[in-house]
Design an enzyme around this catalytic site. Structure first.
Site, PDB file in Angstrom:
ATOM      1  N   LYS A  60     -13.730  -4.975  -2.623  1.00 28.91           N
ATOM      2  CA  LYS A  60     -14.698  -3.696  -2.285  1.00 28.91           C
ATOM      3  C   LYS A  60     -14.293  -2.573  -3.028  1.00 28.91           C
ATOM      4  O   LYS A  60     -15.253  -1.767  -3.474  1.00 28.91           O
ATOM      5  CB  LYS A  60     -14.795  -3.071  -0.618  1.00 28.91           C
ATOM      6  CG  LYS A  60     -15.410  -4.057   0.275  1.00 28.91           C
ATOM      7  CD  LYS A  60     -15.348  -3.312   1.649  1.00 28.91           C
ATOM      8  CE  LYS A  60     -14.274  -3.317   2.268  1.00 28.91           C
ATOM      9  NZ  LYS A  60     -13.921  -4.193   3.619  1.00 28.91           N
ATOM     10  N   LYS A 118       0.896  -1.152  -0.023  1.00 27.30           N
ATOM     11  CA  LYS A 118      -0.042  -0.066  -0.033  1.00 27.30           C
ATOM     12  C   LYS A 118       0.958   1.228   0.082  1.00 27.30           C
ATOM     13  O   LYS A 118       0.453   2.141  -0.682  1.00 27.30           O
ATOM     14  CB  LYS A 118      -0.996   0.093   1.217  1.00 27.30           C
ATOM     15  CG  LYS A 118      -1.983  -0.747   1.004  1.00 27.30           C
ATOM     16  CD  LYS A 118      -3.148  -0.719   1.973  1.00 27.30           C
ATOM     17  CE  LYS A 118      -4.375  -1.771   1.794  1.00 27.30           C
ATOM     18  NZ  LYS A 118      -5.248  -1.584   2.917  1.00 27.30           N
ATOM     19  N   LYS A 152      -8.742 -10.986  -6.211  1.00 27.50           N
ATOM     20  CA  LYS A 152     -10.095 -11.206  -5.245  1.00 27.50           C
ATOM     21  C   LYS A 152     -11.322 -10.090  -5.649  1.00 27.50           C
ATOM     22  O   LYS A 152     -11.038  -9.001  -6.021  1.00 27.50           O
ATOM     23  CB  LYS A 152      -9.563 -10.836  -3.799  1.00 27.50           C
ATOM     24  CG  LYS A 152     -10.490 -11.432  -2.759  1.00 27.50           C
ATOM     25  CD  LYS A 152      -9.519 -11.203  -1.386  1.00 27.50           C
ATOM     26  CE  LYS A 152      -9.925 -10.033  -0.627  1.00 27.50           C
ATOM     27  NZ  LYS A 152      -9.195 -10.084   0.759  1.00 27.50           N
TER      28      LYS A 152
END
Ligand code: TRP
Length: 335
Positions: free
Chosen positions: A200, A112, A197
């Site tokens: 969200k 990140k 994956k």
């Protein structure tokens, strides 16, 4: 009774992946068999650039959706992280137990932080300390078990290391938790990009089914899912990720205890039939969620009340442990 704690970040709309991979099991199993605490971890949503109004909205929405997914306020404790000061209070103490090197070794931090730098943004210090706050979430509540996906295993390992080290240095205060992998729970992949994956924050959304998508929208997304070259329906996540993902989803939607995707493959002669059945199964699986959501969304005061009581209970659980930790490290108790 075994205590479980898990958290969900309010950084996007909950997806079919969140539901089949985790939340459904919280509702179907954990809240009955365990002393269960579920937390909308809003402080964790502030570790990268954020929009205040959006975080507030998504926090309430996540809580509403968790109720819609079947969490029952009488059976579990549902609360918002920032409503319970003990999390931040303990996080600081754990920062005094963790090392800088340990935090920098976290894979998610490295990924990140790199993404932030690439985007020309500065890296917030809280991105580095994030796993320590997560450890505080877990340890404050004396959790025995932490059901999390694979990407969070390393953070739970860190939590175990910090708990053990603290206990050795300052005396026994913390339960050392274990990560539990939601057994057969599905690993749901993006319908347009079945090698990543279903997240969200995933892309434009064509490959992501949201919990409140209208049935027609769900159908369209499933029918347009990327399949693989070839025509045979086989379960082979490496070679045929698209078809395998549909089989996984179909298997997971069928019943509370997922069916075997390998066995299901044999029942299909074509991708079209598999897609149709998968679309129907997803629509059916989400129907009770949509229905309960309608009720809770019509009663925002009711949701607030659930969260108020949840925070009260969570405070009562966490307070003695965090107080004990403050005393153990040598801080003078306030009188
Ligand atoms: N870090 C987790 C995630 O990104 C969310 C989380 C925060 C969590 N605190 C937690 C999960 C404590 C389990 C227990 O998904």
């Amino acid at each position: 009774m075994t205590r479980v704690f898990s958290g969900i970040k309010p950084t996007g709309h909950l997806t079919l992946g969140n539901y089949l991979g985790a939340v459904r099991r919280w509702a179907a199993v954990d809240q009955y068999a365990r002393d269960a605490l579920f937390c909308v971890v809003d402080l964790h949503a502030l570790t990268v650039e954020h929009d205040p109004a959006r975080v507030r909205r998504l926090t309430r929405q996540a809580a509403t959706l968790l109720l819609a997914a079947g969490l029952e306020p009488e059976r579990c404790t549902l609360f918002v992280q920032s409503h319970v000061d003990e999390h931040a209070r303990l996080s600081y103490l754990l920062e005094c137990v963790a090392t800088d090197g340990e935090a920098r070794r976290m894979i998610q931090y490295k990924e990140k932080a790199a993404r932030e730098r690439e985007g020309g943004r500065s890296v917030r210090l809280s991105l580095l300390t994030y796993p320590v706050l997560m450890a505080a979430d877990i340890l404050a509540h004396g959790a025995d078990e932490v059901p999390v996906g694979e990407d969070q295993q390393q953070h739970v390992e860190l939590t175990r290391a910090l708990a053990t080290r603290f206990n050795q240095r300052y005396g026994h205060v913390f339960t050392v938790p274990v990560a539990t992998r939601p057994g057969v729970a599905a690993r749901v992949m993006d319908l347009q990009d079945p090698r990543s994956k279903m997240g969200k924050s995933g892309g434009a959304g064509a490959g992501v089914v949201h919990l409140l998508d209208e049935p027609e929208v769900v159908r369209r997304k499933v029918m347009r899912a990327v399949t693989d070259s070839g025509t045979e329906v086989v379960h082979d996540p490496e070679g045929r990720p698209g078809v395998s993902n549909l089989l996984e989803i179909l298997a997971a939607c069928g019943t509370a205890e997922p069916a075997d995707p390998v066995a299901l493959a044999g029942a299909y002669g074509s991708y079209g039939a598999l897609k149709r059945d998968t679309a129907d199964a997803v629509v059916e699986a989400l129907r009770p969620v949509r229905e309960r959501h309608r009720e809770w969304a019509a009663d925002p005061g009711g949701v607030d009340e659930v969260l108020r009581r949840g925070a009260e209970r969570a405070r009562a659980v966490a307070r003695p442990t965090v107080d004990a930790a403050y005393r153990a490290v040598g801080l003078l108790p306030a009188v």
